[in-house]
Design a protein around this motif. Structure first.
Motif, PDB file in Angstrom:
ATOM      1  N   LEU A  19       0.832  -1.200   0.000  1.00  0.00           N
ATOM      2  CA  LEU A  19       0.000   0.000   0.000  1.00  0.00           C
ATOM      3  C   LEU A  19       0.868   1.253   0.000  1.00  0.00           C
ATOM      4  O   LEU A  19       0.617   2.187  -0.759  1.00  0.00           O
ATOM      5  CB  LEU A  19      -0.927  -0.009   1.219  1.00  0.00           C
ATOM      6  N   LEU A  20       1.912   1.267   0.819  1.00  0.00           N
ATOM      7  CA  LEU A  20       2.795   2.431   0.859  1.00  0.00           C
ATOM      8  C   LEU A  20       3.575   2.598  -0.438  1.00  0.00           C
ATOM      9  O   LEU A  20       3.819   3.725  -0.874  1.00  0.00           O
ATOM     10  CB  LEU A  20       3.745   2.340   2.055  1.00  0.00           C
ATOM     11  N   SER A  21       3.957   1.505  -1.069  1.00  0.00           N
ATOM     12  CA  SER A  21       4.635   1.587  -2.365  1.00  0.00           C
ATOM     13  C   SER A  21       3.709   2.253  -3.379  1.00  0.00           C
ATOM     14  O   SER A  21       4.135   3.100  -4.165  1.00  0.00           O
ATOM     15  CB  SER A  21       5.031   0.200  -2.862  1.00  0.00           C
ATOM     16  N   HIS A  22       2.456   1.871  -3.347  1.00  0.00           N
ATOM     17  CA  HIS A  22       1.467   2.489  -4.238  1.00  0.00           C
ATOM     18  C   HIS A  22       1.275   3.959  -3.865  1.00  0.00           C
ATOM     19  O   HIS A  22       1.219   4.828  -4.731  1.00  0.00           O
ATOM     20  CB  HIS A  22       0.134   1.734  -4.141  1.00  0.00           C
ATOM     21  N   ALA A  23       1.195   4.236  -2.575  1.00  0.00           N
ATOM     22  CA  ALA A  23       0.973   5.605  -2.106  1.00  0.00           C
ATOM     23  C   ALA A  23       2.143   6.525  -2.455  1.00  0.00           C
ATOM     24  O   ALA A  23       1.938   7.712  -2.713  1.00  0.00           O
ATOM     25  CB  ALA A  23       0.744   5.600  -0.602  1.00  0.00           C
ATOM     26  N   LEU A  24       3.360   5.983  -2.466  1.00  0.00           N
ATOM     27  CA  LEU A  24       4.520   6.801  -2.836  1.00  0.00           C
ATOM     28  C   LEU A  24       4.404   7.322  -4.261  1.00  0.00           C
ATOM     29  O   LEU A  24       4.910   8.392  -4.586  1.00  0.00           O
ATOM     30  CB  LEU A  24       5.815   5.994  -2.674  1.00  0.00           C
TER      31      LEU A  24
END
Length: 158
Positions: free
Chosen positions: A83-88
């Motif tokens: 999720l954080l990879s996507h959010a970055l």
């Protein structure tokens, strides 16, 4: 071929496309010129797809390295890292408990726990809309993660 786009390449050189078409008409409808042109365009489109995939893979790996190097991030599970990879890469993107649950095929409670943990760490912003919580990727997410990693490395050196 589903993911290969040739329209951009054709728009970049419309004269070559037209010339290949005209050569077919003037040479007793021999489509060899046109086929050679189209194969060249397809080869370039495939090369562009490979470049795109390599760039995106490098971005993904970079994001994962960043997340795993930051303190407090080592205990994140693979769903939170994804999720954080996507959010970055998608600042301001909206996440819900339901969308997280569906994308990872997990229970509502697990999805809620994942998102609340990220909000506690200050990596997602939590807002309430009606009865549901919405979580948003912060515009400065990368800087927050990097500052956490830098602060921890400085603390270790002292």
């Amino acid at each position: 071929m589903e993911y290969v786009s040739i329209s951009r390449l054709l728009r970049q050189a419309p004269a070559k496309y037209g010339r290949a078409y005209l050569l077919c008409e003037t040479d007793q409808n021999d489509t060899t010129y046109f086929l050679i042109h189209q194969l060249d365009v397809i080869e370039r489109a495939i090369a562009a797809l490979h470049e795109y995939l390599a760039r995106k893979t490098a971005e993904q790996r970079s994001a994962q390295r960043l997340l795993h190097s930051a303190p407090g991030m080592g205990d994140l599970n693979h769903r939170q890292v994804a999720l954080l990879s996507h959010a970055l890469q998608h600042a301001g993107h909206r996440y819900t408990v339901e969308s997280h649950r569906r994308s990872h095929r997990i229970s509502l409670q697990t999805a809620r726990t994942d998102l609340l943990r990220l909000a506690e760490l200050g990596l997602l912003q939590q807002r309430k809309r009606g009865r549901a919580f919405m979580f948003f990727a912060l515009p400065d997410l990368q800087a927050r993660i990097e500052s956490t990693a830098t602060a921890d490395r400085g603390a270790v050196r002292v």
